[in-house]
Scaffold this active site. Sequence first.
Site, PDB file in Angstrom:
ATOM      1  N   LYS A   6       1.910  29.407  34.401  1.00 46.83           N
ATOM      2  CA  LYS A   6       2.106  29.225  33.210  1.00 46.83           C
ATOM      3  C   LYS A   6       2.993  30.171  32.586  1.00 46.83           C
ATOM      4  CE  LYS A   6      -1.441  25.987  33.126  1.00 46.83           C
ATOM      5  NZ  LYS A   6      -2.105  26.072  34.385  1.00 46.83           N
TER       6      LYS A   6
HETATM    7  C1  PLP Z   1      -2.692  25.035  35.369  1.00 44.78           C
HETATM    8  C2  PLP Z   1      -2.666  25.105  36.810  1.00 44.78           C
HETATM    9  C3  PLP Z   1      -2.608  24.101  37.619  1.00 44.78           C
HETATM   10  C4  PLP Z   1      -2.373  22.838  37.297  1.00 44.78           C
HETATM   11  O1  PLP Z   1      -1.194  22.471  36.611  1.00 44.78           O
HETATM   12  P1  PLP Z   1      -0.992  21.299  35.645  1.00 44.78           P
HETATM   13  O2  PLP Z   1       0.367  21.260  35.099  1.00 44.78           O
HETATM   14  O3  PLP Z   1      -2.157  21.372  34.653  1.00 44.78           O
HETATM   15  O4  PLP Z   1      -1.196  20.230  36.550  1.00 44.78           O
HETATM   16  C5  PLP Z   1      -2.730  24.546  39.132  1.00 44.78           C
HETATM   17  N1  PLP Z   1      -2.947  25.824  39.558  1.00 44.78           N
HETATM   18  C6  PLP Z   1      -3.092  27.128  38.537  1.00 44.78           C
HETATM   19  C7  PLP Z   1      -3.237  28.208  38.951  1.00 44.78           C
HETATM   20  C8  PLP Z   1      -3.093  26.584  37.185  1.00 44.78           C
HETATM   21  O5  PLP Z   1      -3.178  27.620  36.251  1.00 44.78           O
END
Ligand code: PLP
Length: 464
Positions: free
Chosen positions: A116
């Site tokens: 993120k």
């Molecule tokens: C947010 C997240 C996901 C999923 O990503 P999306 O964009 O919500 O599909 C997968 N792995 C981790 C570690 C995350 O933080």
Amino acid sequence: MQFISTRGGAPHASFSDVLLAGLAPDGGLYLPESWPQFSAAEIAAFAGKPYQVVAYEVLSRFAGESFTADELKADIQAAYAGFESPAIAPLRQIAPSSNGSQYLLELFHGPTFAFKDIALQILGRLFARALTRRGGKVTIVAATSGDTGSAAIAALGGLPNIEVFVLHPRGRVSEVQRRQMTTSPHANVHNVALEGSFDDAQGLVKDLFAQTEFAQQIGLTAVNSINFARIAAQAVYYFTATAALGKPATFVVPTGNFGDIFAGEAAMRMGLDVPRLVIATNANDIMARALNDGVYASGASHATLSPSMDIQVASNFERALFEASGRDGAWTAAAMSDFAKTRKLVLPAPVLVALRARYSAYACNDDDTIATIKTVAAETGQVIDPHTAVAVHAARRIPASATPMVILSTAHAAKFPDAVTRAIGRDPGMPDGLKKVMDLPEKLDILPNDLSLLRQFISNRLAP
Ligand SMILES: *Cc1c(COP(=O)(O)O)cnc(C)c1O
């Protein structure tokens, strides 16, 4: 570049409007009116270029009318200056070519050790810039399944004219994840542990947006992956990974809210050759069922070892549906409104055919997650986190071929020490950047799953 809503009922908007608004006023999600295009030669020329250069090439196509080249370049440089890998998103091979080559695309080298950061570090800087220009204040309310919250806090904590409220499902995020959020020293950060699931938290945020008077009064906005700026920033690593390999790759993506994998569709629509996008889910398998059975229906939410994917409503799927319907806003609006009432959407045949041409999907349970962490550690010495493991498990169910497979590795194993210890019999160890949150005092408020109490809480915190 102008942006339109997936529900066809919002005025055109500029990139900075989209950035600051998050959700479109008709309840839909923003997409570019037409996708910018990169030629095969332009994409090949990304090979060997610094990540920041490719990020500028991609982002400027969307944001170039809202920010100058110097502004964008400065924010991209600053966003990635704190990453501990100079490559930002390095590829690491985990299976040899003789066995169908497989790579991890490591996206967790930012300040909060999950992918993120890659989008939110830029978004926070562009946000502050757009807000200074426009004037006024904004209130960001974000629902998090664990990683968005800490990445948003790391990107926005301490910025002027921005208040950040983060709702996480109480007891459903790992201790490290919780502490990364609740130990922020910044006065503009407000943590709420919600008595409910992630979907309850996300539902409350959507309901807040629907209270348009209150929303306007507090300058409500979103930095969840419904914010298109995040999708644009995440599309970058599909380009850099393909350019680095020098040939098209199948991407396997651990999926919750469908933002990260939709960034892959965005890259394809911009001209990137991607043979297939593979959705990997945990037991919260709404996306696997949608693709495989043709019915998008939310079920009960399960707490799993990959909590950032414990999601039953994949918000960004609306973007894929809009595209798969041939950009039919009226249909998308009706479909989403039906789904909101009945929690179920039967995908019309042409839409399903279009989706299946691009996506495949696999679900993985907790036992397989643990077994996969164990196998990968034994075979390669690499310790992967449970979210990455869900994707590796999916990758290993696909028959080996000459097409390389790139598995998005979305978090550092140290964020999930309990699951990793269960798999390999030892603690994955903690980088210093994580260790420090384990001793700091925590600040959080527990709230029931209740819209009016949340409103009251926000109003109290915003009162001067
Ligand atoms: C947010 C997240 C996901 C999923 O990503 P999306 O964009 O919500 O599909 C997968 N792995 C981790 C570690 C995350 O933080």
